[in-house]
Scaffold this motif. Sequence first.
Motif, PDB file in Angstrom:
ATOM      1  N   VAL A 176      14.450  -9.058  13.336  1.00  0.00           N
ATOM      2  CA  VAL A 176      14.660  -9.995  14.439  1.00  0.00           C
ATOM      3  C   VAL A 176      13.344 -10.140  15.200  1.00  0.00           C
ATOM      4  N   ALA A 177      12.916 -11.378  15.426  1.00  0.00           N
ATOM      5  CA  ALA A 177      11.715 -11.638  16.235  1.00  0.00           C
ATOM      6  C   ALA A 177      12.156 -12.175  17.584  1.00  0.00           C
ATOM      7  N   GLU A 178      11.794 -11.471  18.662  1.00  0.00           N
ATOM      8  CA  GLU A 178      12.165 -11.935  20.001  1.00  0.00           C
ATOM      9  C   GLU A 178      10.956 -12.545  20.690  1.00  0.00           C
ATOM     10  N   GLY A 179      11.239 -13.376  21.720  1.00  0.00           N
ATOM     11  CA  GLY A 179      10.151 -14.010  22.466  1.00  0.00           C
ATOM     12  C   GLY A 179       9.605 -15.254  21.793  1.00  0.00           C
ATOM     13  N   VAL A 180      10.395 -15.917  20.936  1.00  0.00           N
ATOM     14  CA  VAL A 180       9.953 -17.155  20.283  1.00  0.00           C
ATOM     15  C   VAL A 180      10.141 -18.311  21.269  1.00  0.00           C
ATOM     16  N   GLU A 181       9.033 -18.978  21.612  1.00  0.00           N
ATOM     17  CA  GLU A 181       9.104 -19.975  22.675  1.00  0.00           C
ATOM     18  C   GLU A 181       8.800 -21.392  22.233  1.00  0.00           C
ATOM     19  N   ASP A 182       8.388 -21.589  20.988  1.00  0.00           N
ATOM     20  CA  ASP A 182       8.153 -22.962  20.534  1.00  0.00           C
ATOM     21  C   ASP A 182       8.349 -23.051  19.032  1.00  0.00           C
ATOM     22  N   GLN A 183       8.389 -24.282  18.543  1.00  0.00           N
ATOM     23  CA  GLN A 183       8.701 -24.545  17.144  1.00  0.00           C
ATOM     24  C   GLN A 183       7.597 -24.052  16.223  1.00  0.00           C
ATOM     25  N   ASN A 184       6.347 -24.106  16.658  1.00  0.00           N
ATOM     26  CA  ASN A 184       5.246 -23.663  15.796  1.00  0.00           C
ATOM     27  C   ASN A 184       5.347 -22.180  15.485  1.00  0.00           C
ATOM     28  N   VAL A 185       5.701 -21.378  16.491  1.00  0.00           N
ATOM     29  CA  VAL A 185       5.872 -19.946  16.260  1.00  0.00           C
ATOM     30  C   VAL A 185       7.058 -19.710  15.333  1.00  0.00           C
ATOM     31  N   LEU A 186       8.154 -20.441  15.553  1.00  0.00           N
ATOM     32  CA  LEU A 186       9.334 -20.301  14.689  1.00  0.00           C
ATOM     33  C   LEU A 186       8.968 -20.620  13.235  1.00  0.00           C
ATOM     34  N   ASP A 187       8.223 -21.701  13.028  1.00  0.00           N
ATOM     35  CA  ASP A 187       7.845 -22.078  11.660  1.00  0.00           C
ATOM     36  C   ASP A 187       6.978 -20.998  11.009  1.00  0.00           C
ATOM     37  N   ALA A 188       6.066 -20.406  11.795  1.00  0.00           N
ATOM     38  CA  ALA A 188       5.217 -19.350  11.244  1.00  0.00           C
ATOM     39  C   ALA A 188       6.048 -18.141  10.823  1.00  0.00           C
ATOM     40  N   LEU A 189       7.023 -17.746  11.637  1.00  0.00           N
ATOM     41  CA  LEU A 189       7.896 -16.611  11.310  1.00  0.00           C
ATOM     42  C   LEU A 189       8.777 -16.926  10.109  1.00  0.00           C
ATOM     43  N   ALA A 190       9.204 -18.173  10.008  1.00  0.00           N
ATOM     44  CA  ALA A 190      10.016 -18.566   8.856  1.00  0.00           C
ATOM     45  C   ALA A 190       9.217 -18.430   7.560  1.00  0.00           C
ATOM     46  N   ARG A 191       7.930 -18.797   7.624  1.00  0.00           N
ATOM     47  CA  ARG A 191       7.091 -18.656   6.433  1.00  0.00           C
ATOM     48  C   ARG A 191       6.907 -17.201   6.046  1.00  0.00           C
TER      49      ARG A 191
ATOM     50  N   GLU B 126       9.253 -15.111   6.269  1.00  0.00           N
ATOM     51  CA  GLU B 126      10.588 -14.706   5.832  1.00  0.00           C
ATOM     52  C   GLU B 126      11.280 -13.789   6.841  1.00  0.00           C
ATOM     53  N   CYS B 127      11.007 -14.046   8.121  1.00  0.00           N
ATOM     54  CA  CYS B 127      11.763 -13.343   9.156  1.00  0.00           C
ATOM     55  C   CYS B 127      13.225 -13.791   9.066  1.00  0.00           C
ATOM     56  N   ASP B 128      14.152 -12.916   9.463  1.00  0.00           N
ATOM     57  CA  ASP B 128      15.570 -13.212   9.277  1.00  0.00           C
ATOM     58  C   ASP B 128      16.204 -13.901  10.486  1.00  0.00           C
ATOM     59  N   ILE B 129      15.946 -13.367  11.676  1.00  0.00           N
ATOM     60  CA  ILE B 129      16.644 -13.845  12.873  1.00  0.00           C
ATOM     61  C   ILE B 129      15.615 -14.117  13.976  1.00  0.00           C
ATOM     62  N   ILE B 130      15.862 -15.184  14.718  1.00  0.00           N
ATOM     63  CA  ILE B 130      14.952 -15.603  15.792  1.00  0.00           C
ATOM     64  C   ILE B 130      15.697 -15.541  17.118  1.00  0.00           C
ATOM     65  N   GLN B 131      14.987 -15.024  18.137  1.00  0.00           N
ATOM     66  CA  GLN B 131      15.547 -14.948  19.482  1.00  0.00           C
ATOM     67  C   GLN B 131      14.451 -15.309  20.479  1.00  0.00           C
TER      68      GLN B 131
END
Length: 767
Positions: A715-730, A732-737
Motif C-alpha cells: 500500500v502506498a500512502e500520501g498519493v496526491e496526484d495522478q502522475n505519482v499514481l501512474d508511477a506507482l502503477a508502473r 506494480e504497487c497494489d493499493i493506493i491511498q
Amino acid sequence: MVRLRLLAGLTRSARSLVLIAACLVGIAAALAGAGRDFDNQVREKRYEHLPKPPSGDLVVVTIDTQSIKTLGTWPWPRSRHGELIDAIDGDGARRIAFDIIFDQPAADLRQDKLFARALSRSHSDIYLATLLENRLNTRDVHQALPTAALLPFVTPVSIWVKSDPDQFHRRIPLNMPVLGETLPVLAQALAGTTFPDEGRLLIDWSYWPERIPHISYADVLAGNFPKGFFKGKSVLVGYDAFGIGDQYSVPYHNKVAGMYIQAVAAETLLAGRPTDLGDWPALFAALLLVCAAVPLTALFRSFVLALGILAFPLGQIIIEHLSLVRLDIGAGTIAIGAGLVAHILLATAQSMLDRITKSAEAGLPNMAAMELNEREEGVTVVVCLRNYVETTALLGFAAQGKLLGKIRDRLILAAGHERIYQIDNHSFAWRSEEQVPEVVGSLEGLEALFGPGVQVDQLTVDIALNAGFCDEPSLSVGEALPKAVLAATNAINRGVLWERYETDDDEVFWKLSILNEFEQALKRGDVWVAYQPKLDLHAGAITGAEALIRWSHPERGFIRPDRFVRAIEDAGRIERLTLYVLERAIADFAPLGLSVAVNLSMRMLGKNRLEAPLRVLLDTYGMPADKLTLEITESANMADDQGIAELEALRALGVHISIDDYGTGQSTLSYLKRLPASELKIDQNFVRQVLTSRSDAVLINSTIKLAHELDMQVVAEGVEDQNVLDALARMECDIIQGYHIGRPMALEDFLRKLGLPAPRRNSRDAA
C-alpha cells in the motif's frame, strides 16, 4: 484602520463613483450653463478654420469713411437716401433694408417728403429699423417706429440685439415687441423668412462679414457698379465707419459694425433655420460613454474617457459645419472630464491602497489587507516557512517574488479560496469559514502539496513549513493572528505539522482532564471514525478504507489524534479506544463487503486482550476475518514473543496484518521475517518524492519487489496526484491511498463517493 477602510470602500466602488461623478457634475453643469464658455471656444475654432462662402443673395451698402469724405459730414440729407433707393431699385433689387433709425422728423421737412416720394415709387420691399433701447439698464425702455411721413411706405423691423454676459453677440431674437406690435428682426427681412416665434437665433459666424458682397454708399450714388449687381438681391444699408461708432464684439471677428450682426444672421437664415438641441442630448451621450467605459480595465477606461473629451468638440465642429443641428457639448464634455478626474483620483487611491496592503517582495496581499478584508468570523490559519532565509539566500532577492507567488498558489488549493495573505516575509495566513475538522484536513494536505518541491528558475526548492490556527471566532483578525502565529511557532518547536492555539491555562487543564473528557466524548458521540478510501490498482476500484479516529470537541474544536492518543496510551486506556474503533469499523463495513484497516497500538499485544473481543465483534456483525486489516507501526518497539504469538493467532484467524509507515523505522529483514504480516504500507514521505528523487523511486521499487517475493501486498500512502499514481502503477504497487483518491471522511460521505445508500443505524450501532 478607519481611514484605510474608507479608502478601500472608495476603491471598491470606483466604477460606480466614476459614473456618479459624471452624472452629478454633468447635470449640474447643464442646469447652471457652466459649459457655455467651452461651447463658445469650440465654435470660435470652427468659425476660424471652417469658413463658409456667403450665399450671394445679400449685398451690403456701407456708409464708410470713403463715402463720408465724398458726400460730406454725416448725417446726410434724407433725400440722398431716396437717391440711393432709386439707384438700387432701378437695378432690380428685391429688398432694401436700412440699419438706420428714422424715428424723428428731419429738420427740413422737405427732406422727409423727398425721401417718402422715393420710398413710394420703389418696386423693392423697403424695411426701416425701429428704436428699442434701454441705455441705463433700468425698467424704462425707449421705443419708436419710423416717422409718420415714412411709415406708410415701409415695413418696420427690429434691430435690437442683446449681448451675452461676456459682451459678445452670439444670438439674435427672431421677433421683438415694439410699441405693442411684434416685429421681425432685420435679419429675417433680409432672408425673407417669417418665423413667428420669439426664439433666439444662434448666428453662424463662419460666414465672415468681409466676404459678404459689399459696395460703398458713394459708389452706388456715382453709379460705380456693374449693371445687375443688385438684381433679385436683398440689400442692407448701414454704418461701417469706425468714427460713427456702432461697433460690437462678436466671436472670432472681434469688433464689427452692428449691421454685420444682421447681415451674418441673415446669411445663417438663408442656409436654413438651425435646430438648437441644447445640452441634454450631448450630456446623455456623454453619460452613455462613461457607462460603456466603467466596465473596462483602468487603462482602457482612461483611454476611452480621454478620447471622449477630444471627440466631443470635434464631433460638434463636424456636425454643426455639415448640418443645421446646433449641439452644446460643454456639459457633456465636463461630465466626461469629471468621470476622468474621478477615475484618476480613485486610481491614485487604489495605488496608495496597494502600497499599503501589498508586500514589497511579491506584491501579495499583506496583513493590512487581511485585517481590511476579513470581517466575518472564522478560523484564522497561519503557515510559516521554516527554511525561508536559507532558501532566499540560495535563490537571490530577484527570485523571492516568484517563490512566494508559487507558494501562495499552492496554499490557495489548501485553503479552498484565493484570500491568502503574506503577513511577513516568511508567513502566510487566511481566514477559513469551515469547521475545524475541515481546516485540519486542509493543513494535513500541506505536506502533499509541497512535498515535490517548488520549481523556481529551473531549480526545485524544498519547502519546510508548519501551521497554526486560532479557532476563537469572536476574535478579530488583528487579535487572532498573533495567537495563530504562536500556535505555528509551537508546531515548529514540537516538530509537528500543525498546532491549535491554546493558552497556558488551557494546556494545563487539558492535561489534567483529558481522560475524563475523552470518556465523556465517547458517550456524547464527539469521538467518531473517519474513513480514507483505498484504491485497488488491480481491480481499478475502491475496495476498502482505513479507519481513523477523530475527536470534535464542543469547545476546542478538532483535536489532533497525536494530542490525545499518546495520553490515552500512557494512562493505560488504549484498549478502550482501540475496541471502540474496531467495533465502529466492523459494524460500518460488514454490510458493505469491503475491507477496512484499523491502527493497532503495540501496547495491546501480548496481553491476550485482543483476540477474544475481536472474535466476538466479527461474529456479531458477520464480517469475514479477511476483510479486516490491523496496522502496526514499523517504528514502534519490536513486539516480544507473546506479542508476535498473538499476531500469529490473529493471522491464523484470517485477519490481515499490515506494517504501517514502512521505511521510517529501524527494522531489518529479520523483523519482516518474524512478523506474520501480509501487507507493507510505504510511508508517504517516500511516496511524495517518487517523481523528483531517484533514490526514493529506487527504494520504493525495490520494496514493492521484495514485498511481492514475500507474498505481501503493498500500500502506498500520501498519493496526491495522478502522475505519482501512474508511477506507482508502473512499479506494480497494489493499493493506493491519499488525497488524490479521497480525504478521510464520514461514513455517509464515503458511501456517497461509492454511490451507495446511507446505512441504517440499529440500536446496537447507536450504542
